[in-house]
Design an enzyme around this catalytic site. Sequence first.
Site, PDB file in Angstrom:
ATOM      1  N   GLU A 252      21.763  26.075 -41.018  1.00  0.00           N
ATOM      2  CA  GLU A 252      20.570  26.418 -40.878  1.00  0.00           C
ATOM      3  C   GLU A 252      20.220  27.460 -39.867  1.00  0.00           C
ATOM      4  OE1 GLU A 252      18.648  26.609 -43.775  1.00  0.00           O
ATOM      5  OE2 GLU A 252      19.878  25.343 -44.899  1.00  0.00           O
TER       6      GLU A 252
ATOM      7  N   CYS B 280      12.593  30.698 -37.570  1.00  0.00           N
ATOM      8  CA  CYS B 280      13.864  31.402 -38.231  1.00  0.00           C
ATOM      9  C   CYS B 280      13.568  32.262 -39.201  1.00  0.00           C
ATOM     10  CB  CYS B 280      14.760  30.311 -38.773  1.00  0.00           C
ATOM     11  SG  CYS B 280      14.163  28.904 -39.779  1.00  0.00           S
TER      12      CYS B 280
END
Length: 484
Positions: free
Chosen positions: A219, A254
């Site tokens: 991720e 993110c």
Amino acid sequence: MAEQKAVFDGEAAERTAAELRESYNSGKTRRYEWRVTQLKNLCRLMDENESAIIDAIHSDLSKPEFEAFAHEIAMVKNACKLALKELKRWMTPEKVKTSVTTFPSSAAIVPEPLGVVLIISAWNYPFLLSLDPVVGAIAAGNTVVLKPSEISPATSSLMAKLVGKYLDTSCVKVVEGAVSETSALLEQKWDKIFYTGNGRVARIVMAAAAKHLTPVVLELGGKSPVVVDSGINLQVACRRIIVGKWGCNNGQACIAPDYIITTKEFAPKLVESLKQELEIFYGKNQLESKDLSRIVNANHFDRLSKLLADDKVSDKIVHGGEKDKSKLQISPTILLDVPRDSLIMTEEIFGPLLPILTVDKVEDSFEIVNSGTKPLAAYLFTNNKKLKERFVACISAGGVVINDTTLHLTVETLPFGGVGESGMGAYHGKFSFDAFTHKKAVLYRSFAGDAPIRYPPYTKGKLRILKALIGGGILGIIRALLGW
């Protein structure tokens, strides 16, 4: 004298992995009851320690209580509740059709745990990004090592304490530390590694996993674009961009918007509206706002300062730019008409800086987005139906949101993950369960219906029947059986 902490080296890592392997092999994590107990305990952990968790997150990031609760505590609890509600269904084998080749038979896809898994989490959402994958790993029936980030030390320490208190420590362990501890863990054989962080470390994780043929979920991040069309509700659009950028850990997320693309004609209106809404949200002196997280440490502060000091963009600041290194604070900063080859456009920003690129036509934004690496998220604000359709069809990203930012993260029926350099694999909801599960193919047959055609000697008649079976036509099968 204070007790010296035991060194966690290669031997300790090997011992930890072996203990977890022994626990897994005992079969207890496969039981539905064990999984439910651990998930309920995880819910209790969050409920009973809410204040301590908020305090630890604030200590590491000065994250506002509202954000800590909404983005971390609530989301982990929701993940636990969903897993508890759906676990029996997730664990049930899925019956599937069989073919004439195996008649008579039945078949099923049986979900089984992968085994012993390693989860390496990130500092920016230290509880969410640690415990959300753990929910999936436990629900799937695995034993787990969790390695929280040393960059958020208060939450790492609290995590180790709370997991040790609430969860079965023969099956779920927390290992604190930095590079040497992570390296020692990566030397071991795991059945899956789940890593959240940056591309540089992801390459190290993947190289270590390759030695053992260990599958990985990565991720990561990337430069998530926001394309803004004209003819929209500008105030709502700006509010949603601001909350996705500065309302998500002050840009240290993110999926935070990394840069905006809009037309030269529309840019002044957009900038003015962003300024107005920023003042409403964070006041005139935004450097002093209590509703903005601080930069995590001096290294990241210096990195962001370097982006702003670049000669190509230092005169492009149209809002903000104030800094206070003693408090690790940088105010919300907007830059207009930044060059595509500037430093701020060549790496993920991960902070409160928001550059705006301008184009002649909004459609020109597609080429800019697609010329870079595939982002974790891509956002479009428009009322144009054809533009929406084209954006969804042509922009490759981990996730796409139309007329908002970051909210796809909260939709449990959507997979969350990257593509290309923004990551591989996905989780959230059932996708978390699936990330730590092997879908085992099982075929059941009886001793009846044994077909001589399978066995030697192979004759022309058997070949004729085989071809007829593959052809699938009932008339052809009858003709083959009759020898015609």
